[in-house]
Design an enzyme around this catalytic site. Structure first.
Site: not given
Ligand code: NAD
Length: 363
Positions: A15, A74, A93, A95, A117, A197, A268-269, A279
């Protein structure tokens, strides 16, 4: 303002933070756009496309990073930490809850770092995470279907079944944007779908939205275990904004899944929601098998459908970038107060409560 767009360097991340159309808008507003050569290639945008829009192309990441504001997709990797400096505005982003080293590097070099985010509107929605969650949610089912094939290590089950053979069971943990988009795809392929949820309100909305075609289940350890052990495909889609994801699916639950089942942990992020996923995996080596169950934990799923993702992301990030560039951060915050929630580090401090809490740091 000078806005720099470095090429992404994360594994298979194709991206780019701005399209030629987005660059043209910023240029019309009087800004200078500096793009690292080939930054858009993976999304189908050539250097010529950017030059035609009026942007400048530079040969090195260093030149793109030297601008007042840097836009990325990223989070910066360690080799990019050397570009951090006090007067840098970084918009990408991040994270950070899952990235201690990066958090410290941004704080210590006094970067003003805004995370896509965590930017939150009054109604609690996350407009800069949403487009990528839509992509990742839809992709999670495509990916899961692929790994359920026998040649990919799966049990050789087709999501939709065929006449006379029942469909596969898909369980989605977290019924937000990722979960809803995963459910749409899974239903479209003919699977049986469970969504868990912790929000009753959300479960009611999902029941209405899908007209009873999905089974909604209150998320607690007992219900989760019952759903997980009979699932062919399990999708992790929880989020506590800014915080590390809770490890909801325990090792013992995974041990009791049938061999050849598949887990796709989209969360996972934010550190991951499955105990047996310790991992992050990459697009080059996306999966491993534990207890006979295929585990997939790629943190940048949308990167593999880069053209769609770049267009979806930049539709939403560009107006904020333009506000910051044209008004300066302070004025931009007055006009768009939600920008405050995007600030993760500033003036050598952690500026987001969930990020501080994740690392036991002061806020
Ligand atoms: P969202 O806020 O729209 O939805 C999260 C949902 O999780 C909410 O409905 C919330 O009520 C629910 N939840 C919270 N705690 C729960 C619990 N204990 N049990 C069950 N549900 C619970 O978030 P989203 O946009 O759908 O994002 C989900 C995750 O996917 C995030 O971690 C996000 O960062 C991640 N994501 C990953 C990728 C990738 O490439 N891997 C891409 C996009 C998004």
């Amino acid at each position: 303002m000078k806005i720099g767009i470095p090429a992404e360097i994360k594994n298979n991340e194709k991206r780019v933070a701005i399209t030629p159309g987005g660059a043209a808008n910023l240029l019309r507003a009087g800004h200078e756009i500096i793009i690292e050569t080939e930054a858009g290639a993976g999304s189908g945008f050539s250097d010529e496309n950017y030059l035609e829009a009026g942007a400048s192309i530079v040969k090195t990441a260093e030149e793109a990073w030297s601008c007042e504001m840097v836009m990325k997709v990223k989070e910066p990797l360690e080799e990019e930490f050397r570009f951090f400096r006090e007067d840098l505005i970084l918009f990408t982003y991040l994270h950070l809850a899952a990235e201690l080293k990066l958090t410290k590097a941004l704080r210590d070099s006094k970067v003003t770092a805004l995370a896509y985010e965590t930017l939150t509107l009054k109604d609690g929605s996350l407009p800069l995470l949403t487009p990528m969650s839509e992509v990742a949610g839809r992709m999670s089912v495509q990916i899961g279907a692929q790994f359920l094939e026998g040649s990919k290590g799966g049990k050789g089950v087709m999501l939709g079944g065929v006449p006379g053979v029942p469909p596969a069971a898909v369980t989605i943990v977290g019924g937000g944007i990722v979960g809803t988009n995963a459910a749409k795809m899974a239903l479209g392929l003919g699977a049986r779908v469970n969504i868990l949820d912790i929000s009753s309100k959300r479960l009611r909305e999902l029941d209405d939205q899908f007209n009873g075609q999905v089974t909604t289940i209150m998320s607690n350890p007992h219900n989760l275990y019952e759903a997980v052990k009979t699932s062919d495909l399990l999708i992790g889609a929880v989020l506590i904004p800014g915080a590390r994801a809770p490890k909801l699916v325990k090792e013992s639950m995974v041990q009791d899944m049938n061999k050849g089942s598949v887990i796709v942990d989209v969360a996972i992020d934010q550190g991951g929601s499955i105990e047996t996923i310790d991992r992050i995996t990459t697009h080059d080596a996306p999966n491993y098998t534990k207890y006979g169950v295929v585990h997939y934990a790629v943190a940048n799923i949308p990167g593999s459908v880069s053209r769609t993702s770049t267009l979806a992301l930049t539709n939403n990030t560009a107006p904020y970038a333009q506000a910051i560039a044209s008004l300066g951060l302070e004025e931009a915050i007055n006009k768009h107060p939600e920008l405050t929630s995007a600030i993760n580090t500033m003036n050598g401090s952690i500026a987001h409560p969930a990020v501080a809490a994740a690392h036991d740091m002061t806020y």
